[in-house]
Design an enzyme around this catalytic site. Structure first.
Site, PDB file in Angstrom:
ATOM      1  N   GLU A  79       0.735  -1.244  -0.041  1.00  0.00           N
ATOM      2  CA  GLU A  79       0.217   0.189  -0.126  1.00  0.00           C
ATOM      3  C   GLU A  79       0.791   1.348   0.073  1.00  0.00           C
ATOM      4  O   GLU A  79       1.730   1.381   1.063  1.00  0.00           O
ATOM      5  CB  GLU A  79      -0.878  -0.103   1.249  1.00  0.00           C
ATOM      6  CG  GLU A  79      -1.748   1.205   1.000  1.00  0.00           C
ATOM      7  CD  GLU A  79      -2.910   1.448   2.381  1.00  0.00           C
ATOM      8  OE1 GLU A  79      -3.883   2.112   2.347  1.00  0.00           O
ATOM      9  OE2 GLU A  79      -2.483   0.737   3.434  1.00  0.00           O
ATOM     10  N   GLU A 104       5.046   5.099   3.540  1.00  0.00           N
ATOM     11  CA  GLU A 104       4.390   6.105   4.030  1.00  0.00           C
ATOM     12  C   GLU A 104       5.458   7.007   4.459  1.00  0.00           C
ATOM     13  O   GLU A 104       6.586   6.865   5.157  1.00  0.00           O
ATOM     14  CB  GLU A 104       3.596   5.964   5.120  1.00  0.00           C
ATOM     15  CG  GLU A 104       2.855   7.307   5.969  1.00  0.00           C
ATOM     16  CD  GLU A 104       2.142   8.022   4.979  1.00  0.00           C
ATOM     17  OE1 GLU A 104       2.535   9.023   4.818  1.00  0.00           O
ATOM     18  OE2 GLU A 104       1.027   7.439   4.409  1.00  0.00           O
ATOM     19  N   ASN A 131      10.244   7.278  -0.249  1.00  0.00           N
ATOM     20  CA  ASN A 131       9.505   7.546  -1.466  1.00  0.00           C
ATOM     21  C   ASN A 131       9.118   6.598  -2.346  1.00  0.00           C
ATOM     22  O   ASN A 131      10.030   5.648  -2.444  1.00  0.00           O
ATOM     23  CB  ASN A 131      10.396   8.558  -2.193  1.00  0.00           C
ATOM     24  CG  ASN A 131      10.114   8.873  -3.688  1.00  0.00           C
ATOM     25  OD1 ASN A 131       8.863   8.701  -3.831  1.00  0.00           O
ATOM     26  ND2 ASN A 131      10.727   9.861  -4.268  1.00  0.00           N
ATOM     27  N   ASP A 154      -2.179  12.568  -2.929  1.00  0.00           N
ATOM     28  CA  ASP A 154      -2.408  13.951  -2.952  1.00  0.00           C
ATOM     29  C   ASP A 154      -2.827  14.332  -4.186  1.00  0.00           C
ATOM     30  O   ASP A 154      -2.183  13.948  -5.323  1.00  0.00           O
ATOM     31  CB  ASP A 154      -1.088  14.468  -2.530  1.00  0.00           C
ATOM     32  CG  ASP A 154      -1.322  15.982  -2.042  1.00  0.00           C
ATOM     33  OD1 ASP A 154      -2.230  16.766  -2.685  1.00  0.00           O
ATOM     34  OD2 ASP A 154      -0.592  16.516  -1.132  1.00  0.00           O
ATOM     35  N   LYS A 158      -4.149  22.230  -7.928  1.00  0.00           N
ATOM     36  CA  LYS A 158      -3.849  23.480  -8.678  1.00  0.00           C
ATOM     37  C   LYS A 158      -3.238  22.959  -9.892  1.00  0.00           C
ATOM     38  O   LYS A 158      -2.384  22.150  -9.799  1.00  0.00           O
ATOM     39  CB  LYS A 158      -2.983  24.375  -7.951  1.00  0.00           C
ATOM     40  CG  LYS A 158      -3.674  24.956  -6.679  1.00  0.00           C
ATOM     41  CD  LYS A 158      -2.942  25.903  -6.038  1.00  0.00           C
ATOM     42  CE  LYS A 158      -3.477  26.532  -4.883  1.00  0.00           C
ATOM     43  NZ  LYS A 158      -2.790  27.672  -3.921  1.00  0.00           N
ATOM     44  N   ASP A 190     -10.756  11.099  -4.207  1.00  0.00           N
ATOM     45  CA  ASP A 190     -12.096  11.988  -4.143  1.00  0.00           C
ATOM     46  C   ASP A 190     -11.911  13.143  -4.891  1.00  0.00           C
ATOM     47  O   ASP A 190     -12.783  14.031  -4.714  1.00  0.00           O
ATOM     48  CB  ASP A 190     -12.581  12.059  -2.587  1.00  0.00           C
ATOM     49  CG  ASP A 190     -11.226  12.947  -2.135  1.00  0.00           C
ATOM     50  OD1 ASP A 190     -10.280  13.167  -2.686  1.00  0.00           O
ATOM     51  OD2 ASP A 190     -11.353  13.344  -0.749  1.00  0.00           O
TER      52      ASP A 190
END
Length: 244
Positions: A79, A104, A131, A154, A158, A190
């Site tokens: 994951e 993570e 990373n 993420d 923008k 989302d």
């Protein structure tokens, strides 16, 4: 992805990295419960990954040996962005015969996951503060992963930041590198526009078949996802299968 008030980049990453990365290094102090879990379990559960510059880098000569780490040859699920560990902890408890590796960069999130590992007495979870793109490039052996999960990366909503998004054609090639033939790549977001980009990446990859799908039952509702729903955002799932 995990929440944090401190979103300042690590100085080492500003110094060494020349390409965009998909995350902002997140710091933050551990609370007493997190620190206790870290002290008790980190030596066993958190991988000691040799670095090659910044704190989340992976030395290109380092290899993850799942059989040696878990003491068995089992199914391996990776994951990316395991956050506070809600998904990986639930899955590990439900499937003790499967091994799980969470990648993570948010250390308090890793520590929070350790609390869950301790509470659930789980032996089939390992974590790495790395990373993910570097880990998939060299650390994780080719064709060694049964499932790869990318939940709520993420969105960098923008336009000027879209180059920092994780799911790109280049990343699809890395996902294909580590997945076994027939292995499954699961994604969720989302942000509708990012979901469309993910679908385009999957459709454009010669290594995958799939696209938008129904919610996968194994993905439990996380605190982060609940915030997105409360804000009125629709959840988008995608599933792709490694061909070849």
């Amino acid at each position: 992805m995990s929440d944090s008030a401190d979103t300042r980049p690590d100085p080492a990453e500003r110094r060494f990295r020349t390409e965009p990365v998909s995350f902002t290094r997140r710091g933050g102090r551990l609370n007493p419960r997190q620190q206790k879990a870290w002290d008790l379990l980190a030596d066993r559960v958190v991988l000691d990954v040799p670095q090659d510059g910044p704190s989340t880098s992976v030395h290109p000569a380092h290899r993850f040996d799942a059989a040696a780490e878990f003491g068995r040859a089992g199914r391996l699920v990776v994951e990316i962005g395991s956050g506070r560990g809600e998904v990986i902890l639930h899955a590990a408890g439900e499937s003790p015969e499967t091994d799980f590796l969470g990648l993570e960069v948010y250390v308090p999130g890793v520590a929070q996951t350790l609390i869950g590992v301790r509470h659930g007495e789980l032996t089939n979870v390992r974590l790495a503060v790395v990373n993910a793109a570097e880990a998939l490039t060299t650390m994780i052996p080719e064709a060694s992963v049964d499932e790869l999960w990318v939940n709520f990366p993420d969105p960098w909503h923008k336009k000027k930041h879209h180059k920092r998004r994780l799911v790109t054609p280049e990343f699809a090639a890395l996902a294909a590198r580590v997945l076994k033939p027939g292995g499954v790549w699961r994604l969720a977001t989302d942000w509708a526009e990012y979901a469309a980009q993910m679908a385009d990446v999957v459709a454009g990859s010669p290594d995958f078949e799939g696209g938008p799908s129904e919610r996968w039952g194994g993905r439990v509702l996380t605190r982060f996802e609940a915030k997105g729903i409360a804000a009125g955002r629709e959840i988008h799932d995608l599933t792709a299968v490694r061909v070849g």
